[in-house]
Scaffold this motif. Sequence first.
Motif, PDB file in Angstrom:
ATOM      1  N   ARG A  46       0.623  -0.796   0.076  1.00 49.58           N
ATOM      2  CA  ARG A  46       0.102  -0.075   0.015  1.00 49.58           C
ATOM      3  C   ARG A  46       0.646   1.593  -0.247  1.00 49.58           C
ATOM      4  N   ASP A  47       1.927   1.705   1.092  1.00 44.63           N
ATOM      5  CA  ASP A  47       2.436   2.515   1.164  1.00 44.63           C
ATOM      6  C   ASP A  47       3.524   2.428  -0.206  1.00 44.63           C
ATOM      7  N   LEU A  48       4.102   1.549  -1.277  1.00 42.97           N
ATOM      8  CA  LEU A  48       4.699   1.820  -2.085  1.00 42.97           C
ATOM      9  C   LEU A  48       4.121   2.516  -3.009  1.00 42.97           C
ATOM     10  N   PHE A  49       3.118   1.743  -2.905  1.00 43.71           N
ATOM     11  CA  PHE A  49       1.509   1.689  -4.254  1.00 43.71           C
ATOM     12  C   PHE A  49       1.282   3.817  -4.136  1.00 43.71           C
ATOM     13  N   LEU A  50       1.042   4.077  -2.883  1.00 42.85           N
ATOM     14  CA  LEU A  50       0.662   5.607  -3.105  1.00 42.85           C
ATOM     15  C   LEU A  50       1.713   6.425  -2.137  1.00 42.85           C
ATOM     16  N   ASP A  51       3.309   5.753  -2.435  1.00 43.62           N
ATOM     17  CA  ASP A  51       4.077   6.554  -2.336  1.00 43.62           C
ATOM     18  C   ASP A  51       4.462   7.543  -0.993  1.00 43.62           C
ATOM     19  N   HIS A  52       3.981   6.695  -0.609  1.00 44.73           N
ATOM     20  CA  HIS A  52       3.787   7.087   1.439  1.00 44.73           C
ATOM     21  C   HIS A  52       4.949   6.135   2.249  1.00 44.73           C
ATOM     22  N   TYR A  53       5.747   7.480   2.321  1.00 47.07           N
ATOM     23  CA  TYR A  53       6.558   7.008   3.330  1.00 47.07           C
ATOM     24  C   TYR A  53       7.519   8.078   3.760  1.00 47.07           C
ATOM     25  N   PRO A  54       8.397   7.398   4.979  1.00 43.29           N
ATOM     26  CA  PRO A  54       9.104   6.141   5.390  1.00 43.29           C
ATOM     27  C   PRO A  54       7.745   5.180   5.192  1.00 43.29           C
ATOM     28  N   LEU A  55       8.087   3.341   4.684  1.00 42.88           N
ATOM     29  CA  LEU A  55       6.975   2.068   5.140  1.00 42.88           C
ATOM     30  C   LEU A  55       7.049   2.250   6.664  1.00 42.88           C
ATOM     31  N   TYR A  56       5.554   2.029   7.118  1.00 44.25           N
ATOM     32  CA  TYR A  56       4.813   1.969   8.432  1.00 44.25           C
ATOM     33  C   TYR A  56       6.675   1.319   9.016  1.00 44.25           C
ATOM     34  N   TRP A  57       6.639   0.117   8.747  1.00 40.12           N
ATOM     35  CA  TRP A  57       6.996  -0.761   9.791  1.00 40.12           C
ATOM     36  C   TRP A  57       8.651  -0.068   9.525  1.00 40.12           C
ATOM     37  N   VAL A  58       9.373   0.930   8.370  1.00 41.01           N
ATOM     38  CA  VAL A  58      10.405   1.390   9.378  1.00 41.01           C
ATOM     39  C   VAL A  58      10.415   2.872  10.220  1.00 41.01           C
ATOM     40  N   ARG A  59       8.828   3.235  10.324  1.00 45.94           N
ATOM     41  CA  ARG A  59       8.762   4.283  11.268  1.00 45.94           C
ATOM     42  C   ARG A  59       8.671   3.689  12.534  1.00 45.94           C
ATOM     43  N   ALA A 112      -5.984  10.966  -1.595  1.00 44.84           N
ATOM     44  CA  ALA A 112      -6.641   9.665  -3.073  1.00 44.84           C
ATOM     45  C   ALA A 112      -7.868   9.778  -3.322  1.00 44.84           C
ATOM     46  N   HIS A 113      -8.292   9.633  -4.396  1.00 39.32           N
ATOM     47  CA  HIS A 113      -9.500   9.371  -4.868  1.00 39.32           C
ATOM     48  C   HIS A 113     -10.091   8.297  -4.176  1.00 39.32           C
ATOM     49  N   PRO A 114     -11.571   8.114  -4.484  1.00 43.61           N
ATOM     50  CA  PRO A 114     -12.067   7.198  -3.738  1.00 43.61           C
ATOM     51  C   PRO A 114     -12.577   6.127  -4.528  1.00 43.61           C
ATOM     52  N   LEU A 115     -11.658   6.154  -5.295  1.00 44.52           N
ATOM     53  CA  LEU A 115     -11.824   4.368  -5.310  1.00 44.52           C
ATOM     54  C   LEU A 115     -10.372   3.747  -4.927  1.00 44.52           C
ATOM     55  N   ILE A 116      -9.761   4.928  -4.933  1.00 41.55           N
ATOM     56  CA  ILE A 116      -7.934   4.081  -4.718  1.00 41.55           C
ATOM     57  C   ILE A 116      -8.151   3.913  -3.111  1.00 41.55           C
ATOM     58  N   VAL A 117      -8.585   4.764  -2.669  1.00 43.05           N
ATOM     59  CA  VAL A 117      -9.627   5.091  -1.338  1.00 43.05           C
ATOM     60  C   VAL A 117      -9.265   2.779  -0.828  1.00 43.05           C
ATOM     61  N   LEU A 118     -10.373   2.719  -1.375  1.00 44.83           N
ATOM     62  CA  LEU A 118     -10.969   1.620  -1.711  1.00 44.83           C
ATOM     63  C   LEU A 118     -10.111   0.242  -1.809  1.00 44.83           C
ATOM     64  N   VAL A 119      -9.241   0.739  -2.691  1.00 45.55           N
ATOM     65  CA  VAL A 119      -7.799  -0.519  -3.315  1.00 45.55           C
ATOM     66  C   VAL A 119      -7.305  -0.396  -1.635  1.00 45.55           C
ATOM     67  N   ALA A 120      -6.839   0.705  -1.556  1.00 46.37           N
ATOM     68  CA  ALA A 120      -6.284   1.060  -0.223  1.00 46.37           C
ATOM     69  C   ALA A 120      -6.418   0.279   0.734  1.00 46.37           C
ATOM     70  N   GLY A 121      -7.325  -0.020   1.265  1.00 51.85           N
ATOM     71  CA  GLY A 121      -7.724  -0.470   2.072  1.00 51.85           C
ATOM     72  C   GLY A 121      -7.702  -2.313   2.264  1.00 51.85           C
TER      73      GLY A 121
END
Length: 204
Positions: A46-59, A112-121
């Motif tokens: 999820r974090d890689l797809f969303l370009d959300h860094y640092p990854l949650y286990w890195v934090r 994120a777009h609503p569709l991406i929110v559902l996909v991320a979940g």
Amino acid sequence: MLDVIFYIATAAEAMTAALAAGRRKMDWFGVCLLACVTALGGGTIRDLFLDHYPLYWVRNPYILLLVCGAALATIAMARVVDKLRWPFLLLDGLGLVVFTIIGCQVAIEIGAHPLIVLVAGMVTGIFGGILRDVLCNDVPLVFRGELYATVSLVTGAIYYFGLMAGIPSDVVILAAIAVGFPLRMVAIIRKWEMPKFVYDRDWR
């Protein structure tokens, strides 16, 4: 509440992955690696797809200790853990719902777009199990008719659209859990499955 359930479910995912590794006679490194992939894989993708860094286990690197500790503990008491099928199914179902909600939260926070929110979940909820099954050379459980991804999508939809409707966050979270968790449990008990596509005609 979400944090507590998250850590408990993460440990449970690690323990079930350790049992899967044991059935395939993996060494201790393989057990820990498979546990990490299973417990942390969905959030990582999820974090890689969303370009959300640092990854949650890195934090929060201590979560690696939790996962590997749970995996190694499973080695020590594998016979006991293997008998606790229903407790782990309950934790797995609860974890699916909570992971989905957390995945949706991350996507909402970055706009994120609503569709991406559902996909991320959904990715957060199901991809750890997919990676586990692929590494174990199995067809992923979610592709064999189990109502797993569907439960995740339903949970994510309740959470997202509840927030968009202006309902308080705590109420929406409880509503999503109150629908998603029982739905997963009923699907297991009644063996509800998605329709399967079977095509075995030989073109040659």
